[in-house]
Design a protein around this motif. Structure first.
Motif, short mmCIF file in Angstrom:
data_model
loop_
_atom_site.label_atom_id
_atom_site.label_comp_id
_atom_site.label_asym_id
_atom_site.label_seq_id
_atom_site.Cartn_x
_atom_site.Cartn_y
_atom_site.Cartn_z
N ILE A 22 -9.50 23.10 50.01
CA ILE A 22 -9.81 23.75 51.60
C ILE A 22 -10.69 24.13 52.37
CG2 ILE A 22 -7.86 25.71 51.94
CD1 ILE A 22 -6.15 25.57 49.63
N LEU A 23 -11.24 24.86 52.04
CA LEU A 23 -12.21 25.47 52.79
C LEU A 23 -13.13 24.45 53.40
CD1 LEU A 23 -13.11 28.10 54.46
CD2 LEU A 23 -15.43 28.01 52.17
N ASN A 24 -13.66 23.10 52.74
CA ASN A 24 -13.84 22.29 53.11
C ASN A 24 -13.08 21.45 54.27
OD1 ASN A 24 -16.94 21.73 52.22
ND2 ASN A 24 -16.05 22.73 50.78
N TYR A 25 -11.72 21.43 53.18
CA TYR A 25 -11.12 19.98 54.69
C TYR A 25 -10.71 20.45 55.93
CZ TYR A 25 -6.78 18.54 56.19
OH TYR A 25 -5.35 18.06 56.97
N SER A 26 -10.59 22.15 55.80
CA SER A 26 -10.42 22.80 57.18
C SER A 26 -11.44 22.88 57.77
CB SER A 26 -10.00 24.44 56.34
OG SER A 26 -11.40 24.73 56.37
N HIS A 27 -12.52 22.79 57.17
CA HIS A 27 -13.90 22.77 58.20
C HIS A 27 -14.39 21.27 58.60
CE1 HIS A 27 -14.35 26.69 57.13
NE2 HIS A 27 -14.99 26.65 59.18
N GLY A 28 -13.37 20.01 58.82
CA GLY A 28 -14.31 19.07 58.79
C GLY A 28 -14.90 18.21 57.93
N GLU A 29 -15.06 18.87 56.65
CA GLU A 29 -16.30 18.35 55.71
C GLU A 29 -14.93 16.93 54.46
OE1 GLU A 29 -19.09 18.24 55.61
OE2 GLU A 29 -18.92 20.13 56.75
N LEU A 30 -13.91 17.10 54.51
CA LEU A 30 -13.23 15.74 54.21
C LEU A 30 -12.02 15.83 55.03
CD1 LEU A 30 -12.21 18.05 50.19
CD2 LEU A 30 -13.95 15.69 50.58
N SER A 31 -11.97 14.19 54.57
CA SER A 31 -10.16 13.39 55.21
C SER A 31 -9.18 13.98 54.73
CB SER A 31 -10.61 12.33 55.14
OG SER A 31 -10.52 12.05 53.29
N ALA A 32 -8.43 14.20 55.59
CA ALA A 32 -7.08 14.31 55.01
C ALA A 32 -6.72 13.60 52.89
CB ALA A 32 -5.38 14.38 56.20
N ASP A 33 -6.81 12.20 53.54
CA ASP A 33 -6.76 11.68 52.40
C ASP A 33 -7.80 12.37 51.38
OD1 ASP A 33 -4.83 9.88 53.15
OD2 ASP A 33 -6.00 8.37 53.73
N ALA A 34 -8.80 12.31 51.19
CA ALA A 34 -9.67 12.68 50.39
C ALA A 34 -9.07 14.28 49.40
CB ALA A 34 -11.14 12.63 50.65
N PHE A 35 -9.21 15.14 50.90
CA PHE A 35 -8.80 15.94 50.55
C PHE A 35 -6.87 16.33 49.34
CE2 PHE A 35 -5.34 19.75 50.88
CZ PHE A 35 -6.24 20.97 50.55
N GLU A 36 -5.90 15.53 49.65
CA GLU A 36 -4.52 15.66 49.04
C GLU A 36 -5.02 14.23 47.75
OE1 GLU A 36 -1.41 14.10 50.17
OE2 GLU A 36 -1.44 14.96 52.34
N ARG A 37 -6.25 13.53 47.44
CA ARG A 37 -6.48 12.87 46.42
C ARG A 37 -7.39 14.01 45.59
NH1 ARG A 37 -9.40 9.50 48.30
NH2 ARG A 37 -11.36 10.59 47.59
N ARG A 38 -8.57 14.78 45.78
CA ARG A 38 -8.73 15.68 45.45
C ARG A 38 -7.71 17.37 44.51
NH1 ARG A 38 -15.49 15.66 47.41
NH2 ARG A 38 -15.06 13.68 47.38
N LEU A 39 -7.09 17.06 45.25
CA LEU A 39 -6.23 18.78 45.71
C LEU A 39 -5.05 18.17 44.26
CD1 LEU A 39 -5.37 21.81 46.10
CD2 LEU A 39 -4.03 20.42 47.39
N ASP A 40 -4.53 17.23 44.55
CA ASP A 40 -3.43 16.59 43.30
C ASP A 40 -4.28 16.33 42.26
OD1 ASP A 40 -1.52 16.54 44.86
OD2 ASP A 40 -1.72 13.78 45.50
N LYS A 41 -5.33 16.10 41.79
CA LYS A 41 -6.24 15.81 40.84
C LYS A 41 -7.02 17.37 40.13
CE LYS A 41 -9.07 11.29 40.94
NZ LYS A 41 -9.87 10.78 41.54
N ALA A 42 -6.94 18.22 40.78
CA ALA A 42 -7.32 19.35 40.72
C ALA A 42 -5.84 20.35 39.86
CB ALA A 42 -7.24 20.33 41.73
N TYR A 43 -4.71 19.61 40.06
CA TYR A 43 -3.70 19.83 39.56
C TYR A 43 -3.62 19.84 37.85
CZ TYR A 43 -2.11 24.02 43.00
OH TYR A 43 -2.00 24.42 43.84
N GLN A 44 -4.18 18.52 38.15
CA GLN A 44 -3.82 17.42 36.47
C GLN A 44 -4.65 17.93 35.64
OE1 GLN A 44 -3.58 13.03 38.98
NE2 GLN A 44 -1.51 13.83 39.69
N ILE A 45 -6.59 18.46 35.82
CA ILE A 45 -7.78 18.21 34.98
C ILE A 45 -7.09 19.00 34.45
CG2 ILE A 45 -9.26 18.34 35.01
CD1 ILE A 45 -9.97 16.13 37.09
N ASP A 46 -7.89 19.52 33.16
CA ASP A 46 -7.12 20.52 31.68
C ASP A 46 -8.64 20.77 31.31
OD1 ASP A 46 -4.69 21.65 32.54
OD2 ASP A 46 -4.02 19.70 31.20
N GLU A 47 -9.91 20.57 32.18
CA GLU A 47 -11.29 20.69 31.26
C GLU A 47 -12.31 21.43 32.60
OE1 GLU A 47 -14.58 19.07 31.45
OE2 GLU A 47 -14.83 20.55 29.60
N GLN A 48 -12.54 22.19 32.32
CA GLN A 48 -13.81 22.98 33.24
C GLN A 48 -14.33 22.21 34.12
OE1 GLN A 48 -12.75 23.92 30.94
NE2 GLN A 48 -12.55 26.26 30.23
#
Length: 223
Positions: A22-48
């Protein structure tokens, strides 16, 4: 020595990764598409370690300013209790009643519903107590209770040809759990229904928070 990543609590690592996204997206380090793709994965992955890889290439780390903004926007709102706010009675007879927005939630709520409908929406509600008791008296009516994922619900009702359904996820994220309110729903349901559900998941709420934070930083740059 730091604790190995795979020995750390999974949900703690997940929360930290989501915060960094969220912080990197809000500062323009990630595109909207990349942010949503990685966020979706963050909720799906179950390995640290796999979670950590989602942010390994991002330059910004969460800071006190970010956590302060997150707490202000994401944590359930509380206000000081006043005597006239300690109870609320809603009676619906062949009619309907609706509470939503930033309404003040007292410690005790009584719902008397006879052939009517009542809807309580707690998504933006302001709490006066961390524990709220909801007494339902639902006879041939319908009660709908809408909650965010960071509110716990405990039901204990007597049902006579009626039903109580709780569609809230039992595996809610532990993000922003300080002062987590609890709703205790009790009473009787006769030939009626009480439905408890989440309209906006924590994942959707985090996306909205990220969008709002990005807008705030974009406006500060323009200023």
């Amino acid at each position: 020595m730091p604790v190995p990543i795979n020995d750390r609590p999974l949900e703690t690592v997940r929360e930290e990764v989501i915060d960094q996204l969220i912080l990197n997206y809000s500062h323009g380090e990630l595109s909207a598409d990349a942010f949503e793709r990685r966020l979706d994965k963050a909720y799906q992955i179950d390995e640290q370690s796999q979670l950590q890889q989602l942010v390994a290439d991002l330059p910004l780390q969460s800071d006190p300013r970010y956590y302060s903004e997150k707490q202000a926007r994401m944590q359930p709102k509380f206000t000081a209790s006043h005597p006239h706010q300690d109870s609320l009675t809603i009676t619906s007879i062949l009619s309907s009643d609706h509470r939503s927005g930033e309404w003040v939630v007292p410690k005790h709520i009584s719902l008397n519903n006879y052939l009517g409908s009542i809807e309580l929406d707690f998504r933006n509600a302001v709490f006066t107590h961390p524990e709220v008791i909801i007494d339902v008296n639902c006879i041939m009516g319908s009660d709908e209770i809408i909650i965010p994922e960071n509110i716990d619900v405990i039901t204990s009702t007597t049902n006579i040809m009626g039903h109580v359904s709780n569609n809230r996820s039992q595996l809610s994220s532990n993000i922003v759990t300080q002062q987590r309110p609890k709703l205790y729903i009790q009473g009787k349901v006769i030939l009626g229904s009480v439905d408890i559900f989440v309209k906006k998941t924590m994942q959707e709420k985090m996306k909205q928070f990220a969008t709002n934070l990005k807008s705030m930083f974009d406006e500060s740059k323009l200023g």
